[in-house]
Design an enzyme around this catalytic site. Sequence first.
Site, PDB file in Angstrom:
ATOM      1  N   ASN A 183     103.293  -0.267  16.674  1.00 12.37           N
ATOM      2  CA  ASN A 183     102.910  -1.641  16.964  1.00 12.37           C
ATOM      3  C   ASN A 183     102.016  -1.625  18.202  1.00 12.37           C
ATOM      4  O   ASN A 183     102.490  -1.571  19.334  1.00 12.37           O
ATOM      5  CB  ASN A 183     104.156  -2.497  17.195  1.00 12.37           C
ATOM      6  CG  ASN A 183     104.993  -2.628  15.936  1.00 12.37           C
ATOM      7  OD1 ASN A 183     104.643  -3.369  15.024  1.00 12.37           O
ATOM      8  ND2 ASN A 183     106.099  -1.883  15.877  1.00 12.37           N
ATOM      9  N   GLU A 184     100.727  -1.638  17.940  1.00 12.02           N
ATOM     10  CA  GLU A 184      99.732  -1.491  18.994  1.00 12.02           C
ATOM     11  C   GLU A 184      99.623  -2.779  19.825  1.00 12.02           C
ATOM     12  O   GLU A 184     100.113  -3.834  19.422  1.00 12.02           O
ATOM     13  CB  GLU A 184      98.355  -1.193  18.365  1.00 12.02           C
ATOM     14  CG  GLU A 184      98.338  -0.069  17.343  1.00 12.02           C
ATOM     15  CD  GLU A 184      98.327   1.300  17.985  1.00 12.02           C
ATOM     16  OE1 GLU A 184      98.493   1.370  19.223  1.00 12.02           O
ATOM     17  OE2 GLU A 184      98.143   2.284  17.265  1.00 12.02           O
ATOM     18  N   PRO A 185      99.000  -2.683  21.024  1.00  9.86           N
ATOM     19  CA  PRO A 185      98.736  -3.907  21.789  1.00  9.86           C
ATOM     20  C   PRO A 185      98.066  -4.962  20.912  1.00  9.86           C
ATOM     21  O   PRO A 185      97.129  -4.670  20.170  1.00  9.86           O
ATOM     22  CB  PRO A 185      97.805  -3.424  22.904  1.00  9.86           C
ATOM     23  CG  PRO A 185      98.213  -1.999  23.118  1.00  9.86           C
ATOM     24  CD  PRO A 185      98.545  -1.477  21.747  1.00  9.86           C
ATOM     25  N   SER A 202      96.280   5.989  20.096  1.00  8.22           N
ATOM     26  CA  SER A 202      97.291   6.487  19.161  1.00  8.22           C
ATOM     27  C   SER A 202      96.766   7.661  18.351  1.00  8.22           C
ATOM     28  O   SER A 202      97.503   8.597  18.030  1.00  8.22           O
ATOM     29  CB  SER A 202      97.738   5.364  18.216  1.00  8.22           C
ATOM     30  OG  SER A 202      98.479   4.386  18.921  1.00  8.22           O
TER      31      SER A 202
END
Length: 661
Positions: A183-185, A202
């Site tokens: 769950n990226e920024p 990532s």
Amino acid sequence: MRKDLSSQITLDRIPEKFYKPGDAFELAALTRFEKVPVEIFETATEGSNKVALDIAQQIRKKNSEGKLFVLGLTGGRAAMELYAELVRMHKEEQLSFKRVAVVNLYEYYPLAHPMKASFLARIKEMLLDHIDIDPQNILSPDATIDRTNVMRHCKEFEEHIEKLGGIDVQLLGIGRGGNIGFNEPGSQPASHTRLIMLNSDSRKEASLHLGITDQVPVSAISLGIENILNAKQIFLLSWGEDKAEILKTAIEELASPACPASFLQLHQNASYIIDIHAAGDLTRISKPWLVSSCAWDDKLIRRAIVWLCQKVDKPILKLTDKDYNEHGLSELLTMFGSAYNANIKIFNDLQHTITGWPGGKPNADDTHRPERALPFPKKVLVFSPHPDDDVISMGGTLKRLVDQHHEVHVAYQTSGNIAVNDEEVVRFLAFVKGFKDMFDPQNEHLQKTYETLASYVVNGISNSKDDPQKVLAMKGLIRRGEAKAACRYVGVASKNVHFLNLPFYETGSIKKNPISEKDVLIVKQLLNDLHPHQIYVAGDLADPHGTHKVCLDAVLAAIDDLKHEEWFKDCRVWMYRGAWMEWEIDHIEMAVPISPEELRYKRNAILKHQSQMESAPFLGNDDRLFWQRSEARNKATAELYNQLGLAAYEAIEAFVRYIPV
């Protein structure tokens, strides 16, 4: 043999009460900036064992009730020691996993051969292959599913978790962008299991995990933040300095999509389990005067006054009583009587750290110098974890020591072979073939060796099980040649260059073995052979690959065994940084100014390591090349000294003295 002495480096300067408060009242005062429960441990092992014990107790309790325990797993490095402890409990304490189901948090997508490079394969290697879990109770995203069915698969994955009764304990790590899972920024708290396109950070972390620089997966299937928050209990594990900055954001700032890990603040039973290094930027550790009265020592006073200078944008000698009172430092006025007295004390302390004679200045009063004048010249031994850390981190000081006529030795602790791109091997193989054709065209053995290795490197076709080892040996040879060239450039004699090839590193893969007696014995042998007056070691614990810490522990373990020897009584140990971060100014004990000409010399020495330029596999998450990072850090240290009112230098290399514990 004491194997984890590097952890003591931080503990020596942080009073225990700030990370192990005595009661609930102290805890409330110290943690008032923290918006989620945090437990700080002296080592990763202690923190991992605590969580493993908690999980074991919950497994046994659930099983006694005839219920299935559901454990959410992460494939990151943070959980390695925890998994090892669970395996030990299974083998030695009969902890059974027969009534445990596990859920893999994420998986790269797509993967043609998922069991070779997947997170599930990693988890199997670390945990599942060593316990009595039912294979039917292993739930993981399918990395091979057709893209047209991905969304349906994600929904079915969630439904399967619900049928199991939900996740009882979810284990997490934290990415450098604050991501949990993938769950990226920008991820929202209501996000569900989905296919996520990986950002550049990532993908770089993926390249480290997979050991490749190209063909890195562009996406992953990951549980969403809402799925994670649905777990009954959450443990986020994090170890090491490289995560300190993002942990402060996640723990002390308001929950925000900019840092997905901060959403753990919304959970009723989530906690951060971190070591003292990872906690380094939390207010109670970095600025304890803002949360409690302090037992002031010289370093803490220096840290507080430097912080105050930056807060009010003034040099040290311009700070006033009002500045101290308005920013929570009135205790220092009570101690010193006035701002003037405090200012003079810290200004002089910083002034005395600066020296152009890192080996000591002969025939000089060394009362206020960081290094003693005698003996002169000194025998100096520089330990370098990889075959370039010496010039990256202290290239200017290295040249200064040589120019000032000390006997300088450099010991490269590892071969650094996995950090060489295959393209470099192809280039050198072409040179070997050209050399053969020019001087020995009839050498059939060399021609066959060339053809075999070229076929393996270029086409992946192996004619012998020895081919991978031969290629690794070539890569090690490439790095040896570069290291010798850099040493020659700064003036270190070839006979004083030592290649230790510590066994822990020589696995041929990213995963390394733990430190062992063999590693320490090799270091001890060199120390006993040389009896140096000065030792330089890499104290750069923010190295994201962990090699620096193991190398440091090997040297410190050797020193620990030898510290009572007669020769060691006249030896000092200095720690350098620079490849990943610099020492904080409050801890610097020796600051070596670097002139513009010396900085160019240092850059050229770093550039001798051609295999570590743009194509190097392990440059980390900083897009700059190592010479650029190093110069930026050295210049920033010099600029900070200047902002505090000291002399203006082009650059400064900084060192902290290590005293055996």
